[in-house]
Design an enzyme around this catalytic site. Structure first.
Site, mmCIF file in Angstrom:
data_model
loop_
_atom_site.group_PDB
_atom_site.id
_atom_site.type_symbol
_atom_site.label_atom_id
_atom_site.label_comp_id
_atom_site.label_asym_id
_atom_site.label_seq_id
_atom_site.Cartn_x
_atom_site.Cartn_y
_atom_site.Cartn_z
ATOM 1 N N HIS A 1 7.120 -1.382 2.981
ATOM 2 C CA HIS A 1 6.891 -2.760 3.432
ATOM 3 C C HIS A 1 6.059 -3.497 2.406
ATOM 4 O O HIS A 1 5.174 -2.925 1.773
ATOM 5 C CB HIS A 1 6.223 -2.824 4.815
ATOM 6 C CG HIS A 1 4.983 -1.994 4.957
ATOM 7 N ND1 HIS A 1 5.013 -0.625 5.113
ATOM 8 C CD2 HIS A 1 3.659 -2.337 4.971
ATOM 9 C CE1 HIS A 1 3.775 -0.167 5.223
ATOM 10 N NE2 HIS A 1 2.930 -1.182 5.128
ATOM 11 N N ASN B 1 0.860 -1.183 0.000
ATOM 12 C CA ASN B 1 0.000 0.000 0.000
ATOM 13 C C ASN B 1 0.898 1.235 0.000
ATOM 14 O O ASN B 1 1.824 1.327 0.813
ATOM 15 C CB ASN B 1 -0.908 -0.017 1.233
ATOM 16 C CG ASN B 1 -1.830 -1.215 1.239
ATOM 17 O OD1 ASN B 1 -2.374 -1.590 0.210
ATOM 18 N ND2 ASN B 1 -1.988 -1.843 2.399
ATOM 19 N N GLY C 1 -4.174 3.325 1.620
ATOM 20 C CA GLY C 1 -4.270 2.733 2.952
ATOM 21 C C GLY C 1 -2.945 2.472 3.641
ATOM 22 O O GLY C 1 -2.892 1.694 4.593
HETATM 23 P P1 5GP Z 1 -0.134 -0.703 5.894
HETATM 24 O O1 5GP Z 1 -1.433 -0.364 6.575
HETATM 25 O O2 5GP Z 1 0.833 0.466 5.992
HETATM 26 O O3 5GP Z 1 -0.262 -1.240 4.523
HETATM 27 O O4 5GP Z 1 0.501 -1.908 6.723
HETATM 28 C C1 5GP Z 1 1.002 -1.753 7.998
HETATM 29 C C2 5GP Z 1 0.873 -3.096 8.678
HETATM 30 O O5 5GP Z 1 1.696 -3.076 9.825
HETATM 31 C C3 5GP Z 1 -0.548 -3.429 9.145
HETATM 32 O O6 5GP Z 1 -0.988 -4.639 8.526
HETATM 33 C C4 5GP Z 1 -0.405 -3.584 10.671
HETATM 34 O O7 5GP Z 1 -1.182 -4.645 11.195
HETATM 35 C C5 5GP Z 1 1.079 -3.826 10.847
HETATM 36 N N1 5GP Z 1 1.618 -3.326 12.103
HETATM 37 C C6 5GP Z 1 1.369 -2.107 12.655
HETATM 38 N N2 5GP Z 1 2.050 -1.982 13.805
HETATM 39 C C7 5GP Z 1 2.731 -3.144 13.988
HETATM 40 C C8 5GP Z 1 3.610 -3.611 15.018
HETATM 41 O O8 5GP Z 1 3.912 -2.922 16.006
HETATM 42 N N3 5GP Z 1 4.119 -4.869 14.879
HETATM 43 C C9 5GP Z 1 3.812 -5.648 13.800
HETATM 44 N N4 5GP Z 1 4.369 -6.866 13.767
HETATM 45 N N5 5GP Z 1 2.994 -5.238 12.817
HETATM 46 C C10 5GP Z 1 2.458 -4.003 12.902
#
Ligand code: 5GP
Ligand code: ZN
Length: 112
Positions: free
Chosen positions: A98, A85, A91
């Site tokens: 990542h 994303n 999102g």
């Molecule tokens: P995005 O929303 O930016 O595409 O993905 C971020 C991801 O990071 C989400 O799926 C969320 O669950 C994960 N995430 C957020 N904070 C943490 C954390 O402290 N530890 C881990 N292992 N995952 C996290």
């Protein structure tokens, strides 16, 4: 810099790591949306796919080597999905590049 994934990469914030080398780290997503859901990140801070360029793209390429390696190790031969994303409308909630790797359920397409 106050970045959550930089802190996970350095070990300052704990995570369930599946793989680590000098360039990248893979760890389980804290809020999984599939039976297999992990994230592959570069250790170096790159904000998103929108910031990949000629100088740093080998780091992104390395993340994909890690993805292929873990897919073999975890026996994801039925398939898996890689998602990055990028930006607010897509999102992205953590501004550190990542790649989500999701597997072991059905996936719709186009993604909602
Ligand atoms: P995005 O929303 O930016 O595409 O993905 C971020 C991801 O990071 C989400 O799926 C969320 O669950 C994960 N995430 C957020 N904070 C943490 C954390 O402290 N530890 C881990 N292992 N995952 C996290
Ligand atoms: Zn960062």
């Amino acid at each position: 810099m106050d970045c959550l994934f930089c802190k996970i990469a350095s070990g300052e914030i704990p995570s369930e790591k599946l793989y680590e080398d000098e360039i990248a780290v893979a760890f389980k997503d804290i809020n999984p949306t599939a039976p297999v859901h992990f994230l592959v990140i570069p250790k170096r801070h790159i904000e998103s796919c929108a910031e990949i360029n000629a100088e740093n793209s080998s780091v992104a390429g390395h993340c994909f080597e890690v993805i292929a390696r873990l897919a073999k190790e975890l026996k994801l031969e039925k398939g898996f999905r890689v998602v990055s994303n990028t930006g607010e409308q897509a999102g992205q909630s953590v501004p550190h590049l990542h790649f989500h790797v999701l597997a072991n359920r059905e996936f719709g397409w186009p993604a909602g």
